[in-house]
Design an enzyme around this catalytic site. Structure first.
Site, PDB file in Angstrom:
ATOM      1  N   ARG A  14       0.621  -0.929   0.222  1.00  0.00           N
ATOM      2  CA  ARG A  14       0.319  -0.167   0.097  1.00  0.00           C
ATOM      3  C   ARG A  14       1.159   1.339  -0.132  1.00  0.00           C
ATOM      4  NH1 ARG A  14      -5.213   0.434   1.888  1.00  0.00           N
ATOM      5  NH2 ARG A  14      -4.828   1.827   3.489  1.00  0.00           N
ATOM      6  N   ARG A  21       9.822   5.130  -3.474  1.00  0.00           N
ATOM      7  CA  ARG A  21      10.561   5.732  -4.305  1.00  0.00           C
ATOM      8  C   ARG A  21      11.847   6.239  -3.990  1.00  0.00           C
ATOM      9  NH1 ARG A  21       6.077   9.935  -2.484  1.00  0.00           N
ATOM     10  NH2 ARG A  21       3.755   9.144  -3.851  1.00  0.00           N
ATOM     11  N   ARG A  75      -9.390  -6.355  13.578  1.00  0.00           N
ATOM     12  CA  ARG A  75      -8.922  -5.827  13.992  1.00  0.00           C
ATOM     13  C   ARG A  75      -9.835  -4.176  13.924  1.00  0.00           C
ATOM     14  NH1 ARG A  75      -4.853  -7.516  17.141  1.00  0.00           N
ATOM     15  NH2 ARG A  75      -2.947  -6.049  17.831  1.00  0.00           N
ATOM     16  N   ARG A  90      -0.302   5.808  16.134  1.00  0.00           N
ATOM     17  CA  ARG A  90       0.314   6.648  15.476  1.00  0.00           C
ATOM     18  C   ARG A  90      -0.872   7.575  16.243  1.00  0.00           C
ATOM     19  NH1 ARG A  90      -2.287   5.216   9.360  1.00  0.00           N
ATOM     20  NH2 ARG A  90      -4.652   4.328  10.479  1.00  0.00           N
ATOM     21  N   GLU A 110      -3.875   6.170  18.091  1.00  0.00           N
ATOM     22  CA  GLU A 110      -4.818   5.425  18.410  1.00  0.00           C
ATOM     23  C   GLU A 110      -4.321   4.021  18.903  1.00  0.00           C
ATOM     24  OE1 GLU A 110      -4.707   4.269  13.589  1.00  0.00           O
ATOM     25  OE2 GLU A 110      -6.013   6.796  13.846  1.00  0.00           O
ATOM     26  N   TYR A 163      -9.489  -3.997   1.940  1.00  0.00           N
ATOM     27  CA  TYR A 163      -9.090  -3.084   2.827  1.00  0.00           C
ATOM     28  C   TYR A 163      -9.380  -2.293   1.714  1.00  0.00           C
ATOM     29  CZ  TYR A 163      -4.752  -1.616   5.332  1.00  0.00           C
ATOM     30  OH  TYR A 163      -4.335  -0.791   6.133  1.00  0.00           O
ATOM     31  N   ASP A 166      -9.955   1.653   0.584  1.00  0.00           N
ATOM     32  CA  ASP A 166     -10.095   2.391   1.132  1.00  0.00           C
ATOM     33  C   ASP A 166     -11.436   3.648   0.631  1.00  0.00           C
ATOM     34  OD1 ASP A 166      -7.197   3.409   2.249  1.00  0.00           O
ATOM     35  OD2 ASP A 166      -6.228   3.173   0.307  1.00  0.00           O
TER      36      ASP A 166
HETATM   37  P1  FAD Z   1     -17.597   2.117   7.417  1.00  0.00           P
HETATM   38  O1  FAD Z   1     -18.104   3.353   7.031  1.00  0.00           O
HETATM   39  O2  FAD Z   1     -17.153   1.067   8.310  1.00  0.00           O
HETATM   40  O3  FAD Z   1     -19.392   1.767   7.615  1.00  0.00           O
HETATM   41  C1  FAD Z   1     -20.740   0.604   8.076  1.00  0.00           C
HETATM   42  C2  FAD Z   1     -21.296   1.391   9.107  1.00  0.00           C
HETATM   43  O4  FAD Z   1     -21.833   0.139   8.877  1.00  0.00           O
HETATM   44  C3  FAD Z   1     -20.942   1.561  10.153  1.00  0.00           C
HETATM   45  O5  FAD Z   1     -21.348   2.716  10.570  1.00  0.00           O
HETATM   46  C4  FAD Z   1     -21.236   0.462  11.160  1.00  0.00           C
HETATM   47  O6  FAD Z   1     -21.921   1.531  12.036  1.00  0.00           O
HETATM   48  C5  FAD Z   1     -22.657  -0.109  10.484  1.00  0.00           C
HETATM   49  N1  FAD Z   1     -22.519  -1.454  10.838  1.00  0.00           N
HETATM   50  C6  FAD Z   1     -22.451  -2.505  11.213  1.00  0.00           C
HETATM   51  N2  FAD Z   1     -23.324  -3.499  11.551  1.00  0.00           N
HETATM   52  C7  FAD Z   1     -24.130  -2.906  11.497  1.00  0.00           C
HETATM   53  C8  FAD Z   1     -25.946  -3.038  11.820  1.00  0.00           C
HETATM   54  N3  FAD Z   1     -25.925  -4.440  12.028  1.00  0.00           N
HETATM   55  N4  FAD Z   1     -26.620  -3.022  11.968  1.00  0.00           N
HETATM   56  C9  FAD Z   1     -26.567  -1.003  11.606  1.00  0.00           C
HETATM   57  N5  FAD Z   1     -25.299  -0.643  11.485  1.00  0.00           N
HETATM   58  C10 FAD Z   1     -23.986  -1.346  11.275  1.00  0.00           C
HETATM   59  N6  FAD Z   1      -9.645   5.518   3.625  1.00  0.00           N
HETATM   60  C11 FAD Z   1      -9.008   6.464   2.969  1.00  0.00           C
HETATM   61  O7  FAD Z   1      -9.150   6.874   1.995  1.00  0.00           O
HETATM   62  N7  FAD Z   1      -8.143   7.706   3.536  1.00  0.00           N
HETATM   63  C12 FAD Z   1      -7.627   7.408   4.826  1.00  0.00           C
HETATM   64  O8  FAD Z   1      -6.781   7.817   4.732  1.00  0.00           O
HETATM   65  C13 FAD Z   1      -8.233   6.109   5.849  1.00  0.00           C
HETATM   66  N8  FAD Z   1      -8.102   6.168   6.750  1.00  0.00           N
HETATM   67  C14 FAD Z   1      -8.289   5.345   7.353  1.00  0.00           C
HETATM   68  C15 FAD Z   1      -7.775   5.642   9.076  1.00  0.00           C
HETATM   69  C16 FAD Z   1      -8.722   4.652   9.675  1.00  0.00           C
HETATM   70  C17 FAD Z   1      -7.959   4.069  11.024  1.00  0.00           C
HETATM   71  C18 FAD Z   1      -9.584   3.438   9.757  1.00  0.00           C
HETATM   72  C19 FAD Z   1     -10.174   2.890   9.761  1.00  0.00           C
HETATM   73  C20 FAD Z   1     -10.116   3.356   8.008  1.00  0.00           C
HETATM   74  C21 FAD Z   1      -9.680   4.447   6.717  1.00  0.00           C
HETATM   75  N9  FAD Z   1      -9.638   4.547   5.814  1.00  0.00           N
HETATM   76  C22 FAD Z   1      -9.178   5.561   4.744  1.00  0.00           C
HETATM   77  C23 FAD Z   1     -11.168   3.415   5.268  1.00  0.00           C
HETATM   78  C24 FAD Z   1     -12.264   3.660   5.460  1.00  0.00           C
HETATM   79  O9  FAD Z   1     -12.740   4.169   6.568  1.00  0.00           O
HETATM   80  C25 FAD Z   1     -12.797   3.216   4.704  1.00  0.00           C
HETATM   81  O10 FAD Z   1     -12.974   3.007   3.193  1.00  0.00           O
HETATM   82  C26 FAD Z   1     -14.209   3.552   4.795  1.00  0.00           C
HETATM   83  O11 FAD Z   1     -15.107   4.427   6.017  1.00  0.00           O
HETATM   84  C27 FAD Z   1     -15.504   2.192   4.179  1.00  0.00           C
HETATM   85  O12 FAD Z   1     -16.963   2.560   3.768  1.00  0.00           O
HETATM   86  P2  FAD Z   1     -17.821   1.475   4.122  1.00  0.00           P
HETATM   87  O13 FAD Z   1     -18.862   1.875   3.884  1.00  0.00           O
HETATM   88  O14 FAD Z   1     -17.426   0.247   3.696  1.00  0.00           O
HETATM   89  O15 FAD Z   1     -17.889   0.704   6.316  1.00  0.00           O
HETATM   90  N1  UDP Z   2       3.463   0.479   7.860  1.00  0.00           N
HETATM   91  C1  UDP Z   2       4.453   0.761   8.192  1.00  0.00           C
HETATM   92  N2  UDP Z   2       5.204   1.603   9.379  1.00  0.00           N
HETATM   93  C2  UDP Z   2       4.715   2.704   9.511  1.00  0.00           C
HETATM   94  C3  UDP Z   2       3.393   3.006   8.282  1.00  0.00           C
HETATM   95  C4  UDP Z   2       2.655   1.987   7.916  1.00  0.00           C
HETATM   96  O1  UDP Z   2       5.127  -0.592   8.710  1.00  0.00           O
HETATM   97  O2  UDP Z   2       5.192   3.823   9.641  1.00  0.00           O
HETATM   98  C5  UDP Z   2       3.287  -0.980   7.468  1.00  0.00           C
HETATM   99  C6  UDP Z   2       2.064  -1.623   8.939  1.00  0.00           C
HETATM  100  O3  UDP Z   2       1.381  -2.905   8.402  1.00  0.00           O
HETATM  101  C7  UDP Z   2       0.621  -0.957   7.860  1.00  0.00           C
HETATM  102  C8  UDP Z   2       0.327  -0.717   6.427  1.00  0.00           C
HETATM  103  O4  UDP Z   2       2.195  -0.007   6.449  1.00  0.00           O
HETATM  104  O5  UDP Z   2      -0.680  -1.557   8.486  1.00  0.00           O
HETATM  105  C9  UDP Z   2       0.376   0.346   5.655  1.00  0.00           C
HETATM  106  O6  UDP Z   2      -0.322   1.538   6.290  1.00  0.00           O
HETATM  107  P1  UDP Z   2      -1.293   2.616   6.389  1.00  0.00           P
HETATM  108  O7  UDP Z   2      -1.070   3.679   6.612  1.00  0.00           O
HETATM  109  O8  UDP Z   2      -1.778   2.331   4.851  1.00  0.00           O
HETATM  110  O9  UDP Z   2      -2.453   2.342   6.671  1.00  0.00           O
HETATM  111  P2  UDP Z   2      -3.857   1.854   7.501  1.00  0.00           P
HETATM  112  O10 UDP Z   2      -4.438   3.637   7.271  1.00  0.00           O
HETATM  113  O11 UDP Z   2      -5.115   1.601   6.791  1.00  0.00           O
HETATM  114  O12 UDP Z   2      -4.156   2.339   8.758  1.00  0.00           O
END
Ligand code: FAD
Ligand code: UDP
Length: 374
Positions: free
Chosen positions: A172, A176, A249, A280, A304, A352, A354
């Protein structure tokens, strides 16, 4: 006669985009959300006027112009570029892995020197085709960077050894041989001014919603009032764990308000050693320097802490190792036989994703669905 064409379970981006397209096609939807707010993991709290990414840093990035144009209808984006800093026991490194990182690690100043060190370290490790995350990481960046910036972070993030994790996770991150700290390679990147809630609100305008309700607590009722279900929750739970539980997770977020204008000088700082219990620290105001409160003497930070999903915390990341993939494939086969249920999003597709990829998938599923019916 059903009251709704679609009951959409989950108000994350998949559910909201699907609901929006359904409304445009003249369909009546109900969105059911178990949390007490809409928006899934993209949701923002407002603390001291700062948009706080409640479920971790969310930076929008995509190379898909259709997706970029789609989200830009609902909010104006700034030109934020994500450039996290890694802190390893007090030493700072730029991410993703680039010439700045190689200079900080080895003092090298040219791509040729950096490539030569990585090649030597890869050779000493004697790796053929990488079979797991450890081998993949050493093949890409060598042993020093693996041990300093990857191993500790990854093992606490996933709660598993790097040798037990799939190689794709580390791919991911860009690698570079230029001096470029942009964490993403995508053509478009930014943060919606005013936060993600603005987009969620616009997508769900005029659509019935219920929050604080778990679909499974009233399953029969929702199945009776809907012609079709759009399910974005955990697919293993939908099928009563018939083929066993999928592993996820989870994360615990600790948010604090601090009386200072600028706490860490960057939105994202990763702590890559094994001992620091969090992965982080996010300082939210740096995502949106355009916000008038940016210069106030208050800031909000979030730590986190990764942990295993235990049924009472939130399932957040799918653990896409072989064992879980085998289980998921059995659920997927069942889901393919459904005529009145659509599965989408990170939890239901066990992927996984985005945000841009979730939106892309919801747009294509929606287009297929509504063309069929018209
Ligand atoms: P979700 O956003 O998980 O929505 C699912 C919803 O369903 C939730 O609100 C949940 O409560 C609800 N739900 C589940 N089961 C039930 C039930 N039984 N009844 C009623 N409601 C229910 N993406 C990026 O592009 N850029 C980023 O920088 C980025 N950073 C991230 C950092 C973190 C820490 C995390 C966890 C994710 C990150 N993502 C990022 C990914 C992004 O969050 C997801 O791609 C996106 O939110 C997924 O949307 P979704 O609709 O699939 O799921
Ligand atoms: N990762 C790492 N060191 C870092 C940042 C990321 O080893 O400082 C690895 C780690 O395994 C992580 C993966 O790269 O789960 C993907 O990172 P990303 O920032 O895309 O994770 P997310 O934002 O989805 O948690």
């Amino acid at each position: 006669m059903s009251k709704y064409h679609y009951v959409i379970v989950g108000s994350g981006l998949y559910g909201c985009v699907f609901a929006y397209l359904a409304k445009q096609a003249g369909k009546k939807c109900l969105v059911v959300e178990k949390r007490n707010h809409l928006g899934g993991n993209a949701y923002c709290d407002n603390i001291e006027g700062i948009n706080v990414h409640k479920y971790g840093a969310h930076i929008f990035h995509t190379s898909n112009k259709e997706v970029w144009n789609f989200v830009n209808q609902f909010a104006e984006f700034n030109r934020y570029t994500n450039s996290p800093i890694a802190n390893y026991k007090g030493r700072l490194f730029n991410l993703p892995f680039n010439m700045n990182t190689f200079y900080q690690m080895w003092g090298v100043t040219t791509p040729e020197q950096a490539i030569s060190i990585i090649e030597q370290q890869k050779k000493s490790a004697n790796i053929g085709e990488p079979e797991n995350l450890e081998q993949q990481a050493i093949s890409l960046v060598g042993k020093d960077i693996y041990e300093t910036l990857i191993k500790g972070y990854t093992e606490k993030q996933w709660g598993r050894k790097c040798t037990e994790l799939p190689a794709f996770i580390i791919k991911r991150l860009p690698l570079r041989f230029t001096f470029n700290n942009n964490y993403f390679n995508d053509r478009f990147q930014g943060i919606p001014l005013g936060g993600y809630n603005k987009i969620i609100k616009a997508l769900l305008e005029g659509i019935d919603t219920e929050t604080g309700v778990d679909f499974f607590d009233h399953r029969t009722h929702y199945e009776q009032i809907a012609e079709k279900i759009v399910f974005t929750g955990c697919i293993d739970k939908y099928y009563n764990y018939t083929f066993g539980k999928l592993e996820y997770r989870s994360l615990k977020f600790e948010t604090q308000t601090i009386d200072t204008q600028n706490y860490q000088g960057n939105a994202v700082v990763n702590f890559t050693d094994r001992e620091t219990p969090y992965t982080r620290i996010i300082e939210h105001k740096h995502f949106e320097p355009e916000n008038p409160v940016y210069f106030n003497d208050k800031t909000v930070i979030t730590k986190e802490f990764p942990m295993e999903f235990n049924g009472s915390n939130d399932p957040i990341y799918p653990v896409n190792n072989q064992q879980n993939t085998d289980i998921y494939n059995k659920y997927k086969a069942l889901s393919m036989q459904e005529h009145n249920v659509i599965f989408g999003g990170r939890l239901a597709e066990y992927k996984y994703y985005d945000m841009d990829k979730v939106i892309e998938k919801a747009l294509s599923d929606g287009k297929r669905e509504f063309k069929q019916q018209n």
